[in-house]
Write a protein that holds these residues in place. Structure first.
Motif, PDB file in Angstrom:
ATOM      1  N   ASN A 160     -30.860   4.506  -1.034  1.00 20.25           N
ATOM      2  CA  ASN A 160     -31.866   3.855  -1.886  1.00 20.25           C
ATOM      3  C   ASN A 160     -31.638   2.341  -1.907  1.00 20.25           C
ATOM      4  O   ASN A 160     -31.358   1.764  -2.961  1.00 20.25           O
ATOM      5  N   PRO A 161     -31.745   1.676  -0.767  1.00 21.57           N
ATOM      6  CA  PRO A 161     -31.421   0.237  -0.704  1.00 21.57           C
ATOM      7  C   PRO A 161     -32.322  -0.631  -1.586  1.00 21.57           C
ATOM      8  O   PRO A 161     -31.911  -1.710  -2.010  1.00 21.57           O
ATOM      9  N   ALA A 162     -33.537  -0.169  -1.875  1.00 21.46           N
ATOM     10  CA  ALA A 162     -34.453  -0.966  -2.704  1.00 21.46           C
ATOM     11  C   ALA A 162     -33.935  -1.120  -4.131  1.00 21.46           C
ATOM     12  O   ALA A 162     -34.352  -2.033  -4.854  1.00 21.46           O
ATOM     13  N   GLU A 163     -33.008  -0.242  -4.557  1.00 21.46           N
ATOM     14  CA  GLU A 163     -32.486  -0.309  -5.909  1.00 21.46           C
ATOM     15  C   GLU A 163     -31.287  -1.242  -6.050  1.00 21.46           C
ATOM     16  O   GLU A 163     -30.829  -1.497  -7.167  1.00 21.46           O
ATOM     17  N   ILE A 164     -30.778  -1.762  -4.938  1.00 21.54           N
ATOM     18  CA  ILE A 164     -29.604  -2.629  -4.998  1.00 21.54           C
ATOM     19  C   ILE A 164     -29.832  -3.848  -5.894  1.00 21.54           C
ATOM     20  O   ILE A 164     -28.988  -4.172  -6.729  1.00 21.54           O
ATOM     21  N   PRO A 165     -30.957  -4.565  -5.773  1.00 21.61           N
ATOM     22  CA  PRO A 165     -31.133  -5.749  -6.634  1.00 21.61           C
ATOM     23  C   PRO A 165     -31.560  -5.435  -8.066  1.00 21.61           C
ATOM     24  O   PRO A 165     -31.685  -6.354  -8.879  1.00 21.61           O
ATOM     25  N   MET A 166     -31.743  -4.166  -8.425  1.00 21.87           N
ATOM     26  CA  MET A 166     -32.223  -3.806  -9.759  1.00 21.87           C
ATOM     27  C   MET A 166     -31.069  -3.813 -10.763  1.00 21.87           C
ATOM     28  O   MET A 166     -30.645  -2.779 -11.283  1.00 21.87           O
ATOM     29  N   ILE A 167     -30.552  -4.996 -11.063  1.00 23.40           N
ATOM     30  CA  ILE A 167     -29.391  -5.102 -11.944  1.00 23.40           C
ATOM     31  C   ILE A 167     -29.709  -4.673 -13.376  1.00 23.40           C
ATOM     32  O   ILE A 167     -28.804  -4.330 -14.138  1.00 23.40           O
ATOM     33  N   TRP A 168     -30.994  -4.686 -13.746  1.00 24.37           N
ATOM     34  CA  TRP A 168     -31.357  -4.287 -15.109  1.00 24.37           C
ATOM     35  C   TRP A 168     -31.195  -2.795 -15.348  1.00 24.37           C
ATOM     36  O   TRP A 168     -31.218  -2.346 -16.486  1.00 24.37           O
ATOM     37  N   THR A 169     -30.997  -2.019 -14.283  1.00 20.37           N
ATOM     38  CA  THR A 169     -30.784  -0.579 -14.446  1.00 20.37           C
ATOM     39  C   THR A 169     -29.322  -0.258 -14.735  1.00 20.37           C
ATOM     40  O   THR A 169     -28.979   0.882 -15.009  1.00 20.37           O
ATOM     41  N   GLY A 170     -28.452  -1.273 -14.672  1.00 23.43           N
ATOM     42  CA  GLY A 170     -27.032  -1.057 -14.933  1.00 23.43           C
ATOM     43  C   GLY A 170     -26.243  -0.948 -13.639  1.00 23.43           C
ATOM     44  O   GLY A 170     -26.795  -0.670 -12.575  1.00 23.43           O
ATOM     45  N   GLY A 171     -24.939  -1.176 -13.759  1.00 23.04           N
ATOM     46  CA  GLY A 171     -24.075  -1.067 -12.595  1.00 23.04           C
ATOM     47  C   GLY A 171     -23.562  -2.417 -12.124  1.00 23.04           C
ATOM     48  O   GLY A 171     -24.164  -3.060 -11.271  1.00 23.04           O
ATOM     49  N   MET A 172     -22.441  -2.872 -12.720  1.00 25.94           N
ATOM     50  CA  MET A 172     -21.805  -4.121 -12.313  1.00 25.94           C
ATOM     51  C   MET A 172     -20.297  -3.869 -12.219  1.00 25.94           C
ATOM     52  O   MET A 172     -19.734  -3.126 -13.010  1.00 25.94           O
ATOM     53  N   SER A 173     -19.661  -4.479 -11.251  1.00 32.52           N
ATOM     54  CA  SER A 173     -18.211  -4.334 -11.057  1.00 32.52           C
ATOM     55  C   SER A 173     -17.509  -5.644 -11.373  1.00 32.52           C
ATOM     56  O   SER A 173     -17.892  -6.700 -10.847  1.00 32.52           O
ATOM     57  N   PHE A 174     -16.481  -5.581 -12.233  1.00 35.14           N
ATOM     58  CA  PHE A 174     -15.726  -6.806 -12.519  1.00 35.14           C
ATOM     59  C   PHE A 174     -15.083  -7.341 -11.251  1.00 35.14           C
ATOM     60  O   PHE A 174     -15.110  -8.548 -10.993  1.00 35.14           O
ATOM     61  N   HIS A 175     -14.504  -6.458 -10.450  1.00 35.80           N
ATOM     62  CA  HIS A 175     -13.790  -6.907  -9.266  1.00 35.80           C
ATOM     63  C   HIS A 175     -14.744  -7.555  -8.264  1.00 35.80           C
ATOM     64  O   HIS A 175     -14.403  -8.537  -7.611  1.00 35.80           O
ATOM     65  N   GLY A 176     -15.976  -7.017  -8.156  1.00 32.61           N
ATOM     66  CA  GLY A 176     -16.972  -7.649  -7.305  1.00 32.61           C
ATOM     67  C   GLY A 176     -17.378  -9.002  -7.845  1.00 32.61           C
ATOM     68  O   GLY A 176     -17.513  -9.981  -7.092  1.00 32.61           O
ATOM     69  N   GLY A 177     -17.579  -9.078  -9.175  1.00 26.49           N
ATOM     70  CA  GLY A 177     -17.904 -10.354  -9.795  1.00 26.49           C
ATOM     71  C   GLY A 177     -16.788 -11.361  -9.617  1.00 26.49           C
ATOM     72  O   GLY A 177     -17.032 -12.556  -9.406  1.00 26.49           O
ATOM     73  N   PHE A 178     -15.547 -10.878  -9.686  1.00 26.70           N
ATOM     74  CA  PHE A 178     -14.392 -11.753  -9.492  1.00 26.70           C
ATOM     75  C   PHE A 178     -14.395 -12.349  -8.085  1.00 26.70           C
ATOM     76  O   PHE A 178     -14.178 -13.557  -7.905  1.00 26.70           O
ATOM     77  N   LEU A 179     -14.678 -11.521  -7.079  1.00 25.56           N
ATOM     78  CA  LEU A 179     -14.738 -12.029  -5.703  1.00 25.56           C
ATOM     79  C   LEU A 179     -15.887 -13.015  -5.535  1.00 25.56           C
ATOM     80  O   LEU A 179     -15.760 -14.011  -4.804  1.00 25.56           O
ATOM     81  N   GLY A 180     -17.006 -12.753  -6.234  1.00 26.71           N
ATOM     82  CA  GLY A 180     -18.118 -13.691  -6.197  1.00 26.71           C
ATOM     83  C   GLY A 180     -17.742 -15.039  -6.792  1.00 26.71           C
ATOM     84  O   GLY A 180     -18.135 -16.096  -6.281  1.00 26.71           O
ATOM     85  N   VAL A 181     -16.969 -15.009  -7.873  1.00 29.71           N
ATOM     86  CA  VAL A 181     -16.504 -16.244  -8.508  1.00 29.71           C
ATOM     87  C   VAL A 181     -15.551 -16.997  -7.578  1.00 29.71           C
ATOM     88  O   VAL A 181     -15.633 -18.224  -7.445  1.00 29.71           O
ATOM     89  N   VAL A 182     -14.649 -16.283  -6.928  1.00 31.15           N
ATOM     90  CA  VAL A 182     -13.718 -16.906  -5.987  1.00 31.15           C
ATOM     91  C   VAL A 182     -14.483 -17.625  -4.882  1.00 31.15           C
ATOM     92  O   VAL A 182     -14.181 -18.782  -4.531  1.00 31.15           O
ATOM     93  N   LEU A 183     -15.494 -16.959  -4.330  1.00 28.12           N
ATOM     94  CA  LEU A 183     -16.292 -17.566  -3.263  1.00 28.12           C
ATOM     95  C   LEU A 183     -17.028 -18.806  -3.774  1.00 28.12           C
ATOM     96  O   LEU A 183     -17.083 -19.832  -3.087  1.00 28.12           O
TER      97      LEU A 183
END
Length: 295
Positions: free
Chosen positions: A97-120
């Motif tokens: 279901n790749p179309a749902e990837i950008p649907m952040i309002w449905t929930g689903g966030m990872s701290f570790h992913g956010g941390f890597l995003g901050v590092v970048l």
């Protein structure tokens, strides 16, 4: 019904309005990060305005540069957090279901992913503006705990990321899926309020430690030291709470009731612990390297 503290009746939405047939809502989760980022920004600005706190009495950047960096940080948190959740926790589902990837309002966030995003984001920003990378990272480390603290409280208000069943007196009877998932013989179970455990360890304790190190112990004069303390402190707090935190449903099975992502004969680590263990190791290595470089 099993004894426990009833979950407070708090709506996940602070306010909602209807416009043109669409519903718009301001949620506690969004407000938590907005307020947390503002608090962290003001703490770091206070440090930047005190040259004596920095190496050679030269702050890492100007307050104006910090404001620009925070914009990059927000993008890194959202983009990295979402992609981290997709890749670390439910890659199979989102592959279908790749179309749902950008649907952040449905929930689903990872701290570790956010941390890597901050590092970048820090890497790119520091290079583009000629800012010492270690001092830039230390600035963001100092600013991070308030957002983590308020974000975990918002997780509690949303009744998400709850803990495992417990009979301890402070166990909370969460509503909905959390209650039904462990209901037996018509009784609802109480669970560890693991969100509040994390708020205390990753937010309150880490904030006090970093502020003390920065403003009382001169830690900002040793580039990377604050970053190493942040990595280690967050990692230890998250690793410990994982023992009482309910794992994601996709890791739980009849043969693996604890939801261990890596397990041998009933022993192992959750996905959160697997992702956090490198943070602890890297954090300790960074602390040692920073102190040796300063010596």
């Amino acid at each position: 019904m099993q004894s426990g503290i009833p979950f407070p009746d708090i709506s996940p939405e602070i306010v909602s309005i209807s416009l043109f047939g669409m519903e718009f809502a301001l949620r506690w989760y969004a407000m938590a990060y907005i307020v947390g980022i503002i608090i962290g920004w003001r703490i770091t600005v206070a440090a930047l305005k005190r040259p004596a706190l920095w190496r050679d009495q030269t702050p890492a950047m100007t307050p104006e540069q910090l404001e620009n960096l925070l914009t990059w940080i927000v993008i890194g948190i959202i983009g990295g957090g979402r992609l981290g959740y997709v890749l670390f926790y439910q890659p199979g589902y989102y592959l279908q279901n790749p179309a749902e990837i950008p649907m952040i309002w449905t929930g689903g966030m990872s701290f570790h992913g956010g941390f890597l995003g901050v590092v970048l984001a820090i890497l790119i920003f520091a290079r583009r503006h000629g800012i010492p990378l270690g001092s830039a990272a230390d600035s963001i480390a100092l600013a991070s705990p308030p957002a983590i603290l308020l974000g975990r409280i918002a997780n509690f208000i949303n009744a998400e990321l709850w803990g495992r069943p417990t009979d301890l007196p402070w166990g909370v009877i969460f509503p909905g899926e959390a209650a039904q998932a462990c209901a037996t013989a018509g009784q609802l179970c109480a669970r560890h309020p693991s969100q509040l455990y994390e708020a205390f360890l990753e937010g309150v304790v880490l904030l006090i430690l970093l502020v003390w190190l920065a403003f009382r112990r001169g830690a900002l004069r040793t580039p990377w030291l604050m970053s190493g303390v942040f990595f280690t402190g967050y990692g230890l707090g998250r690793f410990a709470v994982e023992f009482v935190r309910q794992p994601d449903a996709q890791f739980v099975s009849p043969g693996n009731p604890l939801g261990l992502a890596l397990h041998i004969n009933g022993w192992g680590l959750t996905m959160g612990q697997l992702l956090t263990l490198p943070m602890i190791i890297i954090g300790l290595a960074v602390i040692v390297a920073a102190r040796r470089a300063r010596a």
